[in-house]
Design a protein around this motif. Structure first.
Motif, PDB file in Angstrom:
ATOM      1  N   MET A 108       9.065  54.554  28.477  1.00 16.74           N
ATOM      2  CA  MET A 108       9.008  53.243  29.116  1.00 16.74           C
ATOM      3  C   MET A 108       8.308  52.228  28.228  1.00 16.74           C
ATOM      4  SD  MET A 108       8.046  54.077  33.085  1.00 16.74           S
ATOM      5  CE  MET A 108       7.723  52.344  33.402  1.00 16.74           C
ATOM      6  N   GLY A 109       7.517  52.726  27.284  1.00 15.91           N
ATOM      7  CA  GLY A 109       6.766  51.836  26.421  1.00 15.91           C
ATOM      8  C   GLY A 109       5.418  51.462  27.011  1.00 15.91           C
ATOM      9  N   CYS A 110       4.673  50.711  26.258  1.00 18.18           N
ATOM     10  CA  CYS A 110       3.323  50.290  26.657  1.00 18.18           C
ATOM     11  C   CYS A 110       3.306  48.869  27.207  1.00 18.18           C
ATOM     12  CB  CYS A 110       2.373  50.363  25.460  1.00 18.18           C
ATOM     13  SG  CYS A 110       2.308  51.984  24.665  1.00 18.18           S
ATOM     14  N   THR A 111       4.075  47.970  26.588  1.00 17.10           N
ATOM     15  CA  THR A 111       3.982  46.556  26.939  1.00 17.10           C
ATOM     16  C   THR A 111       4.554  46.243  28.311  1.00 17.10           C
ATOM     17  OG1 THR A 111       6.061  46.121  25.767  1.00 17.10           O
ATOM     18  CG2 THR A 111       4.016  45.800  24.541  1.00 17.10           C
ATOM     19  N   VAL A 112       5.380  47.115  28.860  1.00 17.57           N
ATOM     20  CA  VAL A 112       5.913  46.870  30.190  1.00 17.57           C
ATOM     21  C   VAL A 112       4.783  46.806  31.209  1.00 17.57           C
ATOM     22  CG1 VAL A 112       6.296  49.332  30.643  1.00 17.57           C
ATOM     23  CG2 VAL A 112       7.612  47.631  31.914  1.00 17.57           C
ATOM     24  N   CYS A 113       3.710  47.555  30.959  1.00 14.09           N
ATOM     25  CA  CYS A 113       2.545  47.524  31.852  1.00 14.09           C
ATOM     26  C   CYS A 113       1.411  46.673  31.279  1.00 14.09           C
ATOM     27  CB  CYS A 113       2.018  48.938  32.105  1.00 14.09           C
ATOM     28  SG  CYS A 113       3.158  50.007  33.007  1.00 14.09           S
ATOM     29  N   HIS A 114       1.208  46.768  29.979  1.00 18.06           N
ATOM     30  CA  HIS A 114       0.039  46.123  29.372  1.00 18.06           C
ATOM     31  C   HIS A 114       0.321  44.729  28.827  1.00 18.06           C
ATOM     32  CE1 HIS A 114      -2.931  49.424  29.389  1.00 18.06           C
ATOM     33  NE2 HIS A 114      -1.877  50.212  29.346  1.00 18.06           N
ATOM     34  N   GLY A 115       1.574  44.385  28.573  1.00 18.24           N
ATOM     35  CA  GLY A 115       1.854  43.138  27.879  1.00 18.24           C
ATOM     36  C   GLY A 115       1.501  43.283  26.410  1.00 18.24           C
ATOM     37  N   GLY A 116       1.402  42.167  25.699  1.00 15.99           N
ATOM     38  CA  GLY A 116       1.055  42.211  24.282  1.00 15.99           C
ATOM     39  C   GLY A 116       2.263  42.213  23.369  1.00 15.99           C
ATOM     40  N   ASN A 117       2.008  42.315  22.067  1.00 16.23           N
ATOM     41  CA  ASN A 117       3.049  42.299  21.046  1.00 16.23           C
ATOM     42  C   ASN A 117       3.314  43.725  20.585  1.00 16.23           C
ATOM     43  OD1 ASN A 117       4.643  42.005  18.800  1.00 16.23           O
ATOM     44  ND2 ASN A 117       3.404  40.412  17.845  1.00 16.23           N
ATOM     45  N   GLY A 129      -1.587  38.135  24.599  1.00 16.55           N
ATOM     46  CA  GLY A 129      -0.728  38.128  25.778  1.00 16.55           C
ATOM     47  C   GLY A 129      -0.829  39.368  26.636  1.00 16.55           C
ATOM     48  N   MET A 130      -1.869  40.180  26.408  1.00 17.23           N
ATOM     49  CA  MET A 130      -2.027  41.368  27.251  1.00 17.23           C
ATOM     50  C   MET A 130      -2.435  40.954  28.659  1.00 17.23           C
ATOM     51  SD  MET A 130      -3.815  44.258  24.816  1.00 17.23           S
ATOM     52  CE  MET A 130      -3.544  45.531  26.037  1.00 17.23           C
ATOM     53  N   TYR A 131      -1.884  41.654  29.656  1.00 16.87           N
ATOM     54  CA  TYR A 131      -2.180  41.341  31.044  1.00 16.87           C
ATOM     55  C   TYR A 131      -3.605  41.755  31.408  1.00 16.87           C
ATOM     56  CZ  TYR A 131       2.939  41.386  31.089  1.00 16.87           C
ATOM     57  OH  TYR A 131       4.258  41.171  30.808  1.00 16.87           O
ATOM     58  N   GLY A 132      -4.316  40.872  32.077  1.00 10.89           N
ATOM     59  CA  GLY A 132      -5.656  41.211  32.553  1.00 10.89           C
ATOM     60  C   GLY A 132      -6.624  41.507  31.441  1.00 10.89           C
ATOM     61  N   GLU A 133      -6.388  40.959  30.235  1.00  7.71           N
ATOM     62  CA  GLU A 133      -7.256  41.197  29.084  1.00  7.71           C
ATOM     63  C   GLU A 133      -7.423  42.695  28.810  1.00  7.71           C
ATOM     64  OE1 GLU A 133     -10.809  39.123  30.154  1.00  7.71           O
ATOM     65  OE2 GLU A 133      -9.993  37.185  29.596  1.00  7.71           O
ATOM     66  N   GLY A 134      -6.340  43.425  28.940  1.00  2.00           N
ATOM     67  CA  GLY A 134      -6.369  44.857  28.670  1.00  2.00           C
ATOM     68  C   GLY A 134      -6.526  45.717  29.901  1.00  2.00           C
ATOM     69  N   TYR A 135      -6.698  45.104  31.059  1.00  2.00           N
ATOM     70  CA  TYR A 135      -6.834  45.847  32.320  1.00  2.00           C
ATOM     71  C   TYR A 135      -5.701  45.427  33.245  1.00  2.00           C
ATOM     72  CZ  TYR A 135     -11.439  47.005  30.535  1.00  2.00           C
ATOM     73  OH  TYR A 135     -12.479  47.468  29.762  1.00  2.00           O
ATOM     74  N   LEU A 139      -5.632  42.611  40.164  1.00  2.00           N
ATOM     75  CA  LEU A 139      -4.686  42.112  41.162  1.00  2.00           C
ATOM     76  C   LEU A 139      -4.070  40.767  40.771  1.00  2.00           C
ATOM     77  CD1 LEU A 139      -6.406  43.096  44.523  1.00  2.00           C
ATOM     78  CD2 LEU A 139      -4.674  44.319  43.203  1.00  2.00           C
ATOM     79  N   ASP A 140      -4.771  39.967  39.963  1.00  3.25           N
ATOM     80  CA  ASP A 140      -4.201  38.669  39.610  1.00  3.25           C
ATOM     81  C   ASP A 140      -3.068  38.780  38.591  1.00  3.25           C
ATOM     82  OD1 ASP A 140      -5.920  39.481  37.653  1.00  3.25           O
ATOM     83  OD2 ASP A 140      -6.954  37.565  37.405  1.00  3.25           O
ATOM     84  N   VAL A 141      -2.877  39.960  37.976  1.00  2.00           N
ATOM     85  CA  VAL A 141      -1.762  40.144  37.048  1.00  2.00           C
ATOM     86  C   VAL A 141      -0.862  41.304  37.471  1.00  2.00           C
ATOM     87  CG1 VAL A 141      -3.049  39.200  35.100  1.00  2.00           C
ATOM     88  CG2 VAL A 141      -3.098  41.673  35.538  1.00  2.00           C
ATOM     89  N   ALA A 142      -1.138  41.904  38.620  1.00  2.00           N
ATOM     90  CA  ALA A 142      -0.441  43.129  39.031  1.00  2.00           C
ATOM     91  C   ALA A 142       1.065  42.933  39.187  1.00  2.00           C
ATOM     92  CB  ALA A 142      -1.037  43.666  40.326  1.00  2.00           C
ATOM     93  N   ARG A 143       1.495  41.734  39.563  1.00  2.00           N
ATOM     94  CA  ARG A 143       2.943  41.528  39.718  1.00  2.00           C
ATOM     95  C   ARG A 143       3.659  41.577  38.374  1.00  2.00           C
ATOM     96  NH1 ARG A 143       1.637  38.079  44.361  1.00  2.00           N
ATOM     97  NH2 ARG A 143       2.698  38.947  46.183  1.00  2.00           N
ATOM     98  N   LEU A 144       2.959  41.217  37.301  1.00  2.00           N
ATOM     99  CA  LEU A 144       3.551  41.301  35.963  1.00  2.00           C
ATOM    100  C   LEU A 144       3.506  42.723  35.435  1.00  2.00           C
ATOM    101  CD1 LEU A 144       2.016  38.124  34.277  1.00  2.00           C
ATOM    102  CD2 LEU A 144       4.395  38.442  34.964  1.00  2.00           C
ATOM    103  N   GLY A 154      14.229  46.848  34.944  1.00  2.00           N
ATOM    104  CA  GLY A 154      14.300  46.266  36.285  1.00  2.00           C
ATOM    105  C   GLY A 154      12.952  46.285  36.954  1.00  2.00           C
ATOM    106  N   GLN A 155      12.933  45.967  38.242  1.00  2.00           N
ATOM    107  CA  GLN A 155      11.683  45.887  38.992  1.00  2.00           C
ATOM    108  C   GLN A 155      11.050  47.262  39.167  1.00  2.00           C
ATOM    109  OE1 GLN A 155      12.092  42.198  38.661  1.00  2.00           O
ATOM    110  NE2 GLN A 155      10.368  42.832  39.918  1.00  2.00           N
ATOM    111  N   CYS A 156       9.721  47.277  39.286  1.00  2.00           N
ATOM    112  CA  CYS A 156       9.004  48.530  39.523  1.00  2.00           C
ATOM    113  C   CYS A 156       8.395  48.516  40.921  1.00  2.00           C
ATOM    114  CB  CYS A 156       7.928  48.735  38.448  1.00  2.00           C
ATOM    115  SG  CYS A 156       8.609  48.984  36.788  1.00  2.00           S
ATOM    116  N   HIS A 157       7.202  47.948  41.061  1.00  4.14           N
ATOM    117  CA  HIS A 157       6.509  47.975  42.353  1.00  4.14           C
ATOM    118  C   HIS A 157       6.432  46.603  42.998  1.00  4.14           C
ATOM    119  CE1 HIS A 157       5.488  52.101  41.491  1.00  4.14           C
ATOM    120  NE2 HIS A 157       4.923  51.748  40.363  1.00  4.14           N
ATOM    121  N   SER A 158       7.371  45.723  42.680  1.00  4.21           N
ATOM    122  CA  SER A 158       7.430  44.399  43.278  1.00  4.21           C
ATOM    123  C   SER A 158       8.852  43.860  43.145  1.00  4.21           C
ATOM    124  CB  SER A 158       6.448  43.454  42.578  1.00  4.21           C
ATOM    125  OG  SER A 158       6.532  42.157  43.108  1.00  4.21           O
TER     126      SER A 158
END
Length: 486
Positions: A108-117, A129-135, A139-144, A154-158
């Motif tokens: 699935m890769g890493c960036t699908v959950c973590h973001g980043g390059n 561009g990592m989501y939640g500064e690595g976390y 909850l404020d980035v959980a939809r991404l 495709g969509q996962c948990h949203s």
């Protein structure tokens, strides 16, 4: 070609060549090579410890060969090819990172959950561009991240067709996310409001609203101690900053110090704010819940936090394989609280159900309103049996829930499971040969559920609250022995 054009061409060639040399020089000094070398050393050290404790000649020879292989390794760029053909190079630095779960394979890769390059091997650009500064569990980035809004698959948990598949969206309505029940009940205790007057909207948190202590000295304590902890972003436990909040609070198991214990050498094992390993789980033991819910209590009028006197013992609770009913009795609840034997035998998640903990789309103003499971759901009453639910279709949400926890016996068509009075199916509570059994979510341990009907229970059918059951079944009055596990 004119003289001026030749000069410009020469300058361009020199510039390109210089840029290339700088890139090669930067590449040769890249920190990723150092991280890989550190990982190789860590593997060698671990194998040498095993070798020192090995007596068998054949096993020792194999370990020596493996050590030699690690000693001969040279740093190389690591690549993961995803299902869509794209490439990620995150494991070039994070070489020892654990695969997060069977349902989240490395493909699935890493960036699908973590973001980043994903293609950079330079820390600064790779982490941009990592989501939640690595976390990513925040909850404020959980939809991404958990929601999978950027996933090629495709969509996962949203954003799914069926609401129950949208755990991130439902979580935004839970008391765990917004702590609306805590806010409303605090207002109520101080005579400022009655609970129904405090309503949060999905995605809002209780600290978005005015404090019951406005313009009073206790206001700062209320904001810090009551509204800014646990599952909201930037939460803090007393004396310890915890970054792994939001979804990670439950699904990434941590030790009492919140330090990393895994194989990735890029993650400090001294710095707080990490799970024990880079892994997700739905098998959440009570010791994980204890880290927020069993640390102590607040004085009602001053909001000063008073840690448990035995907090050190609780934080170092034995593993589930080594504990007895006695240690669970001591550790599950704070001193002075009452509980029944089944509440001690089981873990928090066995009674606090999926809809209750992660939300069901409804906005509740108190814990009592959000509560999904009652004693009578599993034990019945003097004149009624528990509600049954027959599995007739693999699209049933219970089928999916049972599949993601390998501790449960395989669910089959026509199996009978429990359906709570509020209408939630529990795949881990099943009817077999006219008897109800519960399977502990953390290890699959099987418990027979005694039924009230045809028993000597004196409880009236209209007295079915937990408080009513505690009158006879309070463990505090009948302390369990240290022997046995049930």
């Amino acid at each position: 070609m004119s003289k001026r054009l030749k000069i410009l061409l020469g300058v361009a060639i020199i510039f390109c060549f210089t840029t290339f040399l700088l890139a090669v020089r930067s590449y040769s000094k890249s920190s990723w090579q150092n991280w890989q070398t550190e990982f190789f050393k860590a593997q060698i050290t671990q194998l040498e410890k095993e070798l020192a404790n090995t007596k068998g000649e054949e096993e020792g020879s194999l370990l020596k060969q493996e050590i030699k292989e690690w000693q001969d390794k040279k740093p190389t760029i690591q690549e993961i090819r995803l299902s869509d053909g794209s490439i990620e190079r995150c494991t070039t630095c994070h070489l020892g990172i654990e695969e997060i779960s069977k349902s989240h394979p490395s493909e699935m890769g890493c960036t699908v959950c973590h973001g980043g390059n994903a293609q950079s091997v330079d820390k600064k650009t790779a982490h941009e561009g990592m989501y939640g500064e690595g976390y990513p569990g925040k909850l404020d980035v959980a939809r991404l991240s958990c929601g999978g809004g950027t996933s090629a698959a495709g969509q996962c948990h949203s954003g799914n067709k069926h609401a129950l598949d949208n755990q991130v969206d439902l979580m935004m309505t839970s008391l765990m996310a917004g702590k609306g029940g805590e806010l409303s009940m605090t207002r109520y205790m101080y005579g400022l409001d009655i609970p129904p007057h405090i309503l949060l909207k999905p995605g809002e948190a209780a600290n978005d609203y005015a404090s019951p202590f406005d313009h009073r000295p206790e206001e700062a304590k209320f904001q810090q101690n009551c509204l800014s902890v646990c599952h909201q972003s930037e939460g803090k436990l007393p004396g310890l900053e915890v970054q792994s909040n939001g979804c990670s609070s439950c699904h990434v198991l941590s030790n009492s110090k919140h330090t990393y214990e895994g194989q990735d050498v890029t993650i400090s094992k001294e710095k707080a704010g990490y799970g024990k390993t880079h892994q997700l789980t739905v098998q959440i033991p009570y010791t994980q819940c204890n880290q927020c819910h069993n640390q102590g209590e607040y004085k009602l009028y001053t909001l000063d936090f008073i840690p448990r006197a035995d907090l050190e013992r609780v934080n170092s609770s034995p593993s589930p394989h080594d504990e007895s009913l006695e240690t669970r009795w001591q550790n599950v609840y704070s001193p002075g609280l009452v509980f029944t034997k089944c509440e001690v035998n089981l873990d928090c998640i066995d009674c606090h159900t999926r809809k209750e903990v992660m939300g069901n789309g409804e906005m509740y103003v108190s814990e009592w309103d959000a509560l999904q499971l009652q004693c009578q759901d599993c034990h019945g009453t003097k004149d009624s049996q528990p509600k049954e639910w027959k599995i007739t279709d693999k699209s049933d949400i219970a089928w999916a829930e049972a599949r993601i926890n390998p501790n449960f016996p395989q669910l089959k068509i026509d199996d009978i499971i429990l359906n709570t009075i509020k209408g939630e199916e529990l795949p881990y509570v099943r009817l077999k040969n006219n008897q109800w059994y519960s399977y502990r979510k953390t290890n699959g341990e099987k418990f027979l559920i005694p039924q009230v009907m045809d028993s000597n229970c004196l409880q009236k059918p209209d007295e079915q609250s937990a408080e009513d059951c505690h009158k006879c079944h309070d463990v505090s009055k009948d302390k369990p022995s240290s022997g046995g596990s049930k």
